[in-house]
Motif scaffolding. Structure first.
Motif, PDB file in Angstrom:
ATOM      1  N   ASP A 120       0.831  -1.211   0.000  1.00  0.00           N
ATOM      2  CA  ASP A 120       0.000   0.000   0.000  1.00  0.00           C
ATOM      3  C   ASP A 120       0.863   1.258   0.000  1.00  0.00           C
ATOM      4  N   GLN A 160       0.872   4.047  -2.888  1.00  0.00           N
ATOM      5  CA  GLN A 160       0.459   5.413  -2.538  1.00  0.00           C
ATOM      6  C   GLN A 160       1.533   6.433  -2.891  1.00  0.00           C
ATOM      7  N   GLU A 211       1.560   9.301  -5.819  1.00  0.00           N
ATOM      8  CA  GLU A 211       1.695  10.697  -5.403  1.00  0.00           C
ATOM      9  C   GLU A 211       2.828  11.398  -6.150  1.00  0.00           C
TER      10      GLU A 211
END
Length: 229
Positions: free
Chosen positions: A181, A185, A189
């Motif tokens: 995760d 993420q 980003e």
């Protein structure tokens, strides 16, 4: 983002020539998280080493953001420092350096001053949930914490591409899912592309797409990877 065309890699083994990669061709878009799958000996590590500029003894063409991969050793080393990040199964943290110092090391190599090194290292350690461990040494951290330090180190200089080799293989399921995760993420980003060699179905199932190698050839690709003739 990355285009690789007709990649061939052969090794000499005694009097025999062993083909590690045979005419491997494809493209990967910026910001994608790609799982590179296949059994042992399929060519995954060889392709990672080539895309990571750790092995330049190949034929074929690789372009990165429209520019050809550097061929000269000094240019390749500079490209690795500035554009690439690496995550390994065994973390590869320097044991005599703190978490902050390990993360800051790529910034040191790129000539960033000491104050900014520490500021940027602490900022990304906070992002991976390790703000309270900045001055801890690796042997005082759990395996999952060490891998989060390794992720922070790979991303601290905002590389365009991160090469990861079995990053969840030594982690339990809960920790592996947390690491997956986190990689996804932060990669999304920052617009960073991840190419991840893995046998871990947890990892592969959470990536954007999958490339499968078999006996050095491109065996299957989960669409919509563009495969060129």
């Amino acid at each position: 983002m990355i285009s690789f065309r007709h990649i061939q890699r052969h090794y000499r083994l005694g009097n025999q020539t062993v083909t590690a990669l045979n005419d491997v061709t494809g493209t990967i878009a910026q910001g994608e998280m790609i799982a590179l799958c296949g059994p042992s000996g399929s060519g995954k590590s060889t392709l990672l080493n080539i895309l990571g500029l750790l092995d330049q003894q190949y034929t074929g063409e690789i372009t990165f953001a429209g520019m050809p991969y550097p061929q000269q050793s000094l240019a390749a080393a500079k490209f690795r420092r500035e554009k690439l990040g690496f995550i390994f199964q065994k973390f590869n943290l320097v044991p005599v350096m703190t978490a902050c110092e390990n993360v800051a090391y790529p910034l040191y190599l790129n000539g960033v001053n000491k104050v900014q090194q520490r500021q940027r290292a602490i900022a990304i350690l906070n992002k991976v949930g390790l703000g309270e461990f900045v001055d801890h040494f690796p042997d005082t951290l759990s395996g999952g914490q060490q891998q989060r330090v390794a992720i922070a180190r790979a991303l601290v200089h905002r590389p365009l591409l991160v090469i990861a080799d079995e990053p969840t293989a030594s982690l339990d399921s809960k920790t592996a899912n947390l690491v997956i995760d986190l990689m996804k993420q932060l990669g999304h980003e920052m617009g960073t592309t991840f190419i991840i060699a893995t046998h871990d179905v947890r990892m592969a199932s959470r990536c954007d797409r999958t490339i499968e190698l078999l006996d050095g050839t491109l065996h299957s690709v989960q669409q919509p990877l563009t495969v060129m003739a």
